[in-house]
Design an enzyme around this catalytic site. Structure first.
Site, PDB file in Angstrom:
ATOM      1  CE  LYS A  75      -3.872   2.067   2.590  1.00  0.00           C
ATOM      2  NZ  LYS A  75      -4.785   1.914   3.749  1.00  0.00           N
ATOM      3  CB  SER A 150      -8.028   3.796   2.687  1.00  0.00           C
ATOM      4  OG  SER A 150      -7.175   3.174   3.628  1.00  0.00           O
ATOM      5  CB  SER A 174      -8.393   1.088   5.669  1.00  0.00           C
ATOM      6  OG  SER A 174      -9.070   2.323   5.571  1.00  0.00           O
TER       7      SER A 174
END
Lengths: 484, 479
Positions: A75, A150, A174
């Protein structure tokens, strides 16, 4: 190979059926092929990835770990030395990290190969990946739908088999919510298990890194490599090293599953309910019993979260001022103008909204009514879980109230968007470990089952997930469009 | 009677003498090239986190113990949020609601008066970097070497009522923090700087509106700034204007204070507990361990000097102004003997201090060692040296012209003449050479006696024992 588990990849590599360079090339090619459609990656570096893969192929004997040579994606919230690290924001569009996050350092040390950096909601603020400066990520199951957020880029990359695994972070859901919306397994560990050093902060007291993969077994192996005390993070916990895979095969007979009545009320889509109920039935088949529990304050978790998280974020994001690095406005007058223009240009709407909320709730005269009160609620929520775990070993319920929704469906209404995390947020407020595993489909889109464990209950939670995955094949399904 | 009463409270930032910064591993040494002592944490790269330096906490505990304060068993680091280019994170990590040190106080001396100044609190925080406005042609340079340097902010109650008291407090505090070794006290480098909150009021009236004078880095500026500010405030009020709460700066060139910002543009710092740091927990055994290692504190030492050596409170306080000076004194007495304590005190506070001052030297690097001074003092006590000759020996020791006082006395033949049979012939010579003076003395002019003594001393190159010369001369003239 693209559907292989990490264990299978490891033995293929060990038996030299495939080299890390070949495996890495395979995934890099898939990224090249599919990323233009999915937008799961914001940065790819073929040369860097292949150089790491080559180095991994050279490793022998004790230098090899269970993960050596296996590619993964990070990420883009994790700093990785020499990699552009954007956090999904224009603010950091030009920022190359000069150091490795603890998690990156540890996975590098394990011999894993970084394929690239995954798209995400800007500064991890969002539940649909629509807030990324680099454009939304598409859900491989239906490209008209969001992948969740996210960590949506990480989720889409794994779901489309562009990477065998990825890192994610979870502040209010997330990891778990995108895992649910993309049919994956993801775990948010107990707060403090994974170091936050080098993980760009959104809400420090809630942020926690964790793995996302196709199965609980994969997650256990990854967590083994990611977890551990880090003296550079004062909230990192100094505990004996754990093998998170140690209990994977334990039978579930006698397992007590708590079902919070608050998670099964109105608000959940029927299709989700059907899938979750079916999963619970499967668990009973496996020898578990279910018991109703109550989390009476869970209704307060979304409002408490949307005070605490923005408050911390408003302060955490102050360092992005255009002075030392990151975006600086091309033209400005005085110092205040430099700040105002750089930040106005560098941050997107959702980030600005949360900075404003955060600054407001911390301001003089409002602090007690908002921030302090939210902290009190936080303690009540944690106490609810403590009480519930007296009657059960693990808590289950839906991860998200619905399957993946369409682009634009909720982005106009922040409150609707915030409610996508209604089942996941309480877990962060209490610092507990939480997981999402695929448990079926609703209208051809994956449904996630959420598992919540007591503090440091990761190994048991992974066991509970793994046994289910041995009995079912939801986690093996992949979107047909990306099979080739 | 002065119709105005002055109320002063001080906030002092003492830079703590730790090797590394309060939340990072970067060095705190002064004077490096800009930005060479700023690590990833100090420049606030994305993703970095603070880790508390235990040594800074030790300093705070030492201070708390030294002023008789309460050490909070649990204190909280908070973020003070504001934007400034030399504040890399956009917030300063400080302590707000629960500081590490609570209460306590210091005794100060102003003239003959003694006063106890109460402290409100002392808390740990990090320093900001520096903005360099010169040298950059319309731009500002940022040096983050100082960013993250540990500070102890020490806050008094509004207990002082004159600039003299404020300076006495600041000096006493300066002496204490250097004494216990938590701060190097270097005011020029900014290691010890004061903010003064000043207000005036009519006696028995409620507290007046205060203005805060920022960043005073010398005792002289502290005095000048407060005096100017008091007069300014009195003038304002007497001319019918109201004092507005403000932060002001002192300009040493003009000797004036000028407003930096008013209450209206005061920041809302949006303090909240820093989620990156755990509460600071201090267990009693840690405090006990630090207490055991603390040196004898200035006030205890002053009391001991009075009892053990019969020194006046003033002498005791002067000698115990720094640990080094007290130590030098005690070493001198140890070598010279307790009976010579007062003489030792006089030499340390007098000739030695003056000479050190003249050559801008510290007592720790004094060219004369305590044992050397003691050796000289012993020769004064036993009559070998007159005080005049002692000064010559002192000068010779200072210049390294001999191992010790005895060697110098020997080499220069400075030994005092106390042998009457040696002095008498010289007196006779002087008398016969100065018949006029003898006549004048006999005519009742006392001054003539002194002139004769001077001649005798001259003839003995100052070595004759003056008292003996007096006696012998008197006898001769009477005869």
């Amino acid at each position: 190979m693209i559907n292989a588990s990490l264990k299978e990849l490891a033995s293929a590599l060990a038996e030299k059926k495939i080299s890390s360079v070949e495996l890495t090339t395979l995934f890099l090619d898939r990224i090249e092929q599919h990323n233009p459609m999915l937008n799961a990656f914001v940065t790819i570096d073929r040369a860097k990835a292949l150089a790491t893969a080559q180095a991994a192929d050279q490793k022998v004997g004790a230098d090899r770990t269970a993960l050596t040579g296996i590619p993964l994606a990070h990420k883009d919230i994790f700093c990785a030395e020499g990699w552009r690290t954007t956090c999904g924001s224009k603010m950091l569009g030009n920022f190359t990290a000069p150091y490795d996050a603890h998690v990156v350092e540890k996975l590098n040390a394990a011999g894993m190969v970084t394929l690239g950096k995954c798209n995400m909601d800007e500064f991890a603020m969002g539940s649909s990946n629509e807030t990324s400066f680099f454009g939304p990520v598409k859900n491989p199951w239906d490209t008209a739908c969001v992948p969740g957020g996210s960590s949506g880029g990480s989720a889409a990359a794994i779901a489309a088999r562009l990477a065998p695994a990825a890192t994610g972070t979870d502040t209010g859901g997330s990891i778990r919510q995108p895992a649910a919306l993309c049919g994956l397994t993801g775990i948010k560990p107990t707060y403090g298990v994974v170091s936050r050093y080098g993980m760009i902060a959104f809400a420090s007291s809630l942020d926690q890194g964790g793995p996302m993969a196709k199965s609980a077994e994969d997650c256990a192996l990854l967590l083994n490599a990611m977890a551990g005390f880090d003296p550079r993070d004062s909230t990192s916990l100094e505990r004996p090293t754990e093998d998170y895979a140690r209990d994977l095969e334990k039978p579930l007979a006698g397992l007590r599953i708590g079902l919070p009545k608050e998670f099964f009320g109105a608000g959940m889509d029927d299709g989700v309910r059907v899938a979750v109920e079916a999963a619970l039935a499967e668990y009973r088949q496996l020898g578990a019993t279910t018991v109703e529990v109550s989390l009476p304050n869970s209704g307060l978790s979304v409002p408490a979260y949307y005070v605490i998280a923005p408050a911390e974020a408003s302060s955490n994001l102050s360092r992005f001022d255009g002075v030392r690095y990151g975006h600086r406005a091309a033209e400005y007058g005085d110092l205040n103008d430099l700040y105002a223009k750089s930040r106005a240009e560098g941050f997107g709407d959702e980030v600005k909204r949360r900075i404003l909320i955060g600054a407001y709730v911390l301001s003089h005269g409002y602090y007690d009514a908002y921030y302090l009160k939210a902290q009190k609620i936080r303690r009540l929520i944690a106490a609810d879980f403590t009480a519930a775990f007296k009657d059960c070993d693990v808590i289950m319920g839906p991860t998200a109230p619905s399957v993946a929704f369409k682009f634009g469906e909720k982005s106009a209404d922040p409150v609707q968007m915030y409610l996508s995390d209604i089942y996941t947020i309480a877990v962060n407020l209490a610092g507990l470990p939480g997981m999402s595993i695929p448990c079926g489909f609703d209208r051809d889109l994956p449904v996630g089952l959420q598992l919540i464990g007591p503090w440091f209950g990761e190994a048991q939670m992974l066991n509970v997930a793994h046994r289910y995955q041995q009995a079912t094949d939801w986690h093996r399904r992949m979107p047909a469009a990306f099979a080739g | 009677m002065n119709p105005w009463e002055v109320v002063i409270g001080l906030e002092t930032h003492a830079q703590l003498q730790t090797k590394s910064k309060i939340f990072s591993g970067a060095s705190t040494a002064f004077g490096a090239e800009p930005n060479r002592q700023a690590c990833a944490v100090d420049i606030a790269l994305p993703g970095v986190l603070p880790v508390l330096n235990r040594e800074a906490v030790v300093c705070a505990i030492k201070f708390g113990l030294a002023i008789g304060a309460e050490i909070a068993p649990r204190s909280i680091f908070a973020r003070k949020n504001y934007f400034y280019p030399d504040l890399p994170k956009g917030y300063q990590i400080s302590q707000f609601e629960i500081p590490v040190v609570l209460g306590g106080g210091l005794t100060i001396h102003v003239g003959d008066r003694e006063k106890y100044v109460h402290l409100t609190r002392a808390h740990l925080e990090e320093d900001a970097g520096k903005s360099l406005h010169e040298d950059f042609h319309g731009k500002t340079g940022i040096d983050l070497n100082r960013a993250g340097t540990p500070l102890l902010e020490i806050v008094t109650e509004p207990d002082m009522c004159s600039s003299a008291e404020a300076v006495a407090y600041a000096k006493s505090l300066h002496s204490l923090v250097t004494w216990i070794g938590i701060c190097d006290g270097n005011m020029q480098e900014g290691s010890f700087r004061c903010d003064a909150n000043v207000s005036v009021r009519k006696p028995d009236a409620p507290l007046g509106t205060r203005r805060e004078i920022k960043n005073l880095n010398s005792f002289r500026f502290l005095q000048q700034a407060i005096d100017y500010e008091i007069q300014w405030q009195i003038n304002e009020i007497e001319e019918g204007r109201k004092i507005q709460q403000a932060t002001v700066l002192f300009d040493p060139d003009t000797g004036e204070t000028r407003s930096m910002r008013s209450k209206e543009d005061a920041h809302d710092y949006r303090y909240f507990p820093d989620p990156d740091l755990l509460p600071l927990e201090i267990k009693p055994d840690w405090i006990a361990e630090i207490k055991a290692g603390l040196p004898e504190l200035p006030q205890a030492m002053q009391a001991r000097f009075q009892v053990d050596y019969g020194l006046s409170p003033y002498d005791a306080a002067t000698l115990a102004v720094t640990r080094a000076s007290a130590q030098f004194f005690e070493e001198t007495v140890a070598a010279a003997g307790k009976d010579n304590a007062k003489t030792s005190a006089n030499w340390v506070m007098g000739e030695l201090a003056a000479r050190l001052n003249r050559d801008e030297k510290e007592i720790t690097t004094s060219p004369i060692a305590a044992v050397q001074l003691a050796g000289m003092i012993k020769r004064i006590a036993d009559g070998t040296l007159s005080s005049k000759l002692a000064k010559e020996v002192f000068e010779a020791l200072w210049n390294g012209e001999g191992q010790d006082a005895d060697a110098i006395i020997e080499a220069r033949g400075l030994k005092q003449m106390s042998d009457a049979s040696a002095i008498e012939p010289i007196i006779d010579e002087v008398l016969s050479a100065n018949p006029k003076s003898v006549e004048e003395f006999r005519a009742g002019k006392d001054k003539a006696f002194n002139a004769l003594v001077g001649q005798i001393m001259k003839a003995t190159k100052g070595k004759a024992n003056p008292q003996q010369v007096n006696e012998l001369l008197k006898k001769k003239l009477a005869g």
